[in-house]
Scaffold this active site. Structure first.
Site, PDB file in Angstrom:
ATOM      1  N   LYS A 112       0.848  -1.195   0.000  1.00 21.44           N
ATOM      2  CA  LYS A 112       0.000   0.000   0.000  1.00 21.44           C
ATOM      3  C   LYS A 112       0.880   1.240   0.000  1.00 21.44           C
ATOM      4  O   LYS A 112       1.827   1.342   0.798  1.00 21.44           O
ATOM      5  CB  LYS A 112      -0.903  -0.001   1.237  1.00 21.44           C
ATOM      6  CG  LYS A 112      -1.993  -1.076   1.204  1.00 21.44           C
ATOM      7  CD  LYS A 112      -3.090  -0.753   0.205  1.00 21.44           C
ATOM      8  CE  LYS A 112      -4.259  -1.726   0.340  1.00 21.44           C
ATOM      9  NZ  LYS A 112      -5.318  -1.452  -0.640  1.00 21.44           N
ATOM     10  N   ASP A 137      -0.535  -0.332  -4.511  1.00 21.09           N
ATOM     11  CA  ASP A 137      -1.916   0.157  -4.539  1.00 21.09           C
ATOM     12  C   ASP A 137      -1.959   1.522  -3.866  1.00 21.09           C
ATOM     13  O   ASP A 137      -1.694   1.631  -2.667  1.00 21.09           O
ATOM     14  CB  ASP A 137      -2.833  -0.831  -3.801  1.00 21.09           C
ATOM     15  CG  ASP A 137      -4.308  -0.462  -3.909  1.00 21.09           C
ATOM     16  OD1 ASP A 137      -4.626   0.589  -4.495  1.00 21.09           O
ATOM     17  OD2 ASP A 137      -5.146  -1.241  -3.397  1.00 21.09           O
ATOM     18  N   GLU A 152      -2.071  -0.056  -8.817  1.00 16.48           N
ATOM     19  CA  GLU A 152      -3.522  -0.116  -8.657  1.00 16.48           C
ATOM     20  C   GLU A 152      -4.086   1.240  -8.247  1.00 16.48           C
ATOM     21  O   GLU A 152      -3.549   1.903  -7.356  1.00 16.48           O
ATOM     22  CB  GLU A 152      -3.837  -1.177  -7.585  1.00 16.48           C
ATOM     23  CG  GLU A 152      -5.318  -1.409  -7.367  1.00 16.48           C
ATOM     24  CD  GLU A 152      -5.574  -2.594  -6.452  1.00 16.48           C
ATOM     25  OE1 GLU A 152      -4.649  -3.380  -6.183  1.00 16.48           O
ATOM     26  OE2 GLU A 152      -6.721  -2.720  -6.004  1.00 16.48           O
ATOM     27  N   ASP A 196      -9.485  -0.228  -9.573  1.00 16.34           N
ATOM     28  CA  ASP A 196     -10.196  -0.883  -8.470  1.00 16.34           C
ATOM     29  C   ASP A 196     -11.435  -0.051  -8.129  1.00 16.34           C
ATOM     30  O   ASP A 196     -12.541  -0.346  -8.607  1.00 16.34           O
ATOM     31  CB  ASP A 196      -9.265  -1.053  -7.266  1.00 16.34           C
ATOM     32  CG  ASP A 196      -9.967  -1.685  -6.067  1.00 16.34           C
ATOM     33  OD1 ASP A 196     -11.153  -2.042  -6.175  1.00 16.34           O
ATOM     34  OD2 ASP A 196      -9.331  -1.828  -4.998  1.00 16.34           O
ATOM     35  N   LYS A 226     -14.465  -6.934  -6.945  1.00 17.93           N
ATOM     36  CA  LYS A 226     -14.787  -7.273  -5.551  1.00 17.93           C
ATOM     37  C   LYS A 226     -16.290  -7.503  -5.459  1.00 17.93           C
ATOM     38  O   LYS A 226     -17.075  -6.673  -5.952  1.00 17.93           O
ATOM     39  CB  LYS A 226     -14.383  -6.132  -4.606  1.00 17.93           C
ATOM     40  CG  LYS A 226     -12.888  -5.922  -4.549  1.00 17.93           C
ATOM     41  CD  LYS A 226     -12.504  -4.731  -3.671  1.00 17.93           C
ATOM     42  CE  LYS A 226     -10.994  -4.556  -3.689  1.00 17.93           C
ATOM     43  NZ  LYS A 226     -10.571  -3.282  -3.100  1.00 17.93           N
TER      44      LYS A 226
HETATM   45 MG   LIG Z   1      -7.309  -1.656  -4.145  1.00 14.01          MG
END
Ligand SMILES: [Mg+2]
Length: 375
Positions: free
Chosen positions: A161, A190, A216, A241, A265
């Protein structure tokens, strides 16, 4: 076979350690579990993991949405999944994690009825799928320690991250993780919408030397033009995303040539049926998918893994949140994790879920011919 009863439970899962991304820090996740029962006594289970920042939902809004959705399902045939999906979709606008919990429960129930694991009911592709494990935004020494532990556990893909206020520190953390794990492990980053398009190009140019596989969601969810600018100017593949919740969003991404990968997701798509549509459109457009998660517990992670294992266009998954939890809302983990793979059992449906009733509070019951609150 008709649906005769639905139950709604509240439960909370707690993280082993705080989890920080560019949007904030989380310590726990307030979930909603749905149980749907048919007239033969078969039960299907689903889970909603609402995200305030990404979905605009909370545990209470999920319960309120289910109060709109579930009464219209009582008396329906669960095998009529396309019709049930239409009913769910048209009950209420958005509220995708609430819809996902119902969609997952119906899929669990119907695949149990046909005595198949859900991924085979969906048209199976593989019984296991490679997953990454995520390292949140944290001090460099802690991130390095975690990366070394993951290496020992044979993790092959690590998601890092980034998108903190300090870009130099993000870059230093990424470099330290790359040095700690060597070249065997794949890394991707991400940014969770943290950057402008120009800053993203700059950040990626700095991060590229640490051999990242993809980047991402570098820009805000609604900035699809910005995402397209980054994609067309980045030496590293770009994954959407938060920009993609629905099949219609994929069409926008395709029209604007805005991503090389799309992260599906179930909590964003409203469940498995829409997730399949997203994967189908992506595949036709030459965009690969991964399947990711919110901070979800074992029930919805299992559903996501079953969906991934039924879909050739899913190249790997980001299904690790249940591994970071202290407790579970099912009596035991529904989906195995072994040497970087999520491995599906041959149990029917999602894998013979038994709820951990000591972790759950029953808040609503809907029954045939009488729709009421339990309390
Ligand atoms: Mg993500």
């Amino acid at each position: 076979m008709t649906i005769v009863r639905a139950e709604v439970f509240k439960g909370t899962v707690y993280y082993k350690s705080p989890f920080t991304i560019s949007l904030g820090t989380s310590y726990k996740s307030d979930e909603v579990v749905v149980k749907i029962v048919d007239d033969s006594g078969l039960e299907g289970f689903g889970e909603a993991s609402p995200s305030k920042m990404i979905l605009g939902e909370t545990q209470d809004t999920v319960v309120s949405s289910l109060d709109v959705i579930l009464p219209s399902l009582i008396g329906l045939e669960p095998e009529m999944l396309e019709y049930a999906s239409y009913v769910i979709e048209n009950s209420i606008h958005r509220n995708s994690s609430a819809k996902a919990s119902v969609d997952i429960a119906l899929h669990d129930l119907v695949s149990k009825k046909y005595k198949l694991p859900l991924f085979k009911y969906l048209g199976g592709y593989s019984n296991k799928v490679l997953t990454d494990v995520t390292i949140g935004i944290k001090p460099i020494e802690e991130a390095v320690k975690e990366a070394k532990e993951l290496l020992e556990q044979k993790v092959r893909i690590i998601k890092v991250k980034v998108g903190s206020e300090n870009l130099e520190e993000d870059i230093s953390r990424l470099r330290a993780i790359r040095e700690a794990v060597g070249n065997e492990v794949k890394l991707f980053v991400d940014a969770n919408q943290a950057w402008s398009a120009r800053r993203a190009i700059y950040a990626i140019s700095k991060m590229q030397r640490y051999e990242i596989e993809l980047v991402e969601q570098p820009v805000k969810a609604y900035e699809v033009d910005g995402l397209s600018f980054v994609k067309r100017n980045s030496p590293v593949p770009i994954m959407a995303d938060e920009s993609v919740h629905s099949p219609e969003d994929v069409i926008e991404i395709v029209k604007k040539d805005a991503a090389d990968f799309i992260n599906i997701k179930l909590m964003k798509s409203g469940g498995i049926r829409n997730a399949r549509k997203i994967a189908t459109i992506s595949e036709a457009a030459g965009i690969k998918n991964i399947v990711g998660c919110m901070m979800e517990g074992t029930i919805s992670i299992a559903a996501a893994a079953h969906f991934a294992c039924s879909t050739k266009n899913v190249v790997f998954v980001d299904l690790d949140s249940d591994l970071s939890l202290k407790n579970t809302l099912a009596k035991k983990s529904v989906i195995e994790y072994k040497d970087s793979y999520r491995v599906i059992s041959e149990g029917y449906g999602l894998g013979n879920i038994e709820l951990a009733h000591d972790e759950l509070k029953l808040v609503k019951v809907y029954e045939e011919r009488k729709t009421n609150s339990a309390f």
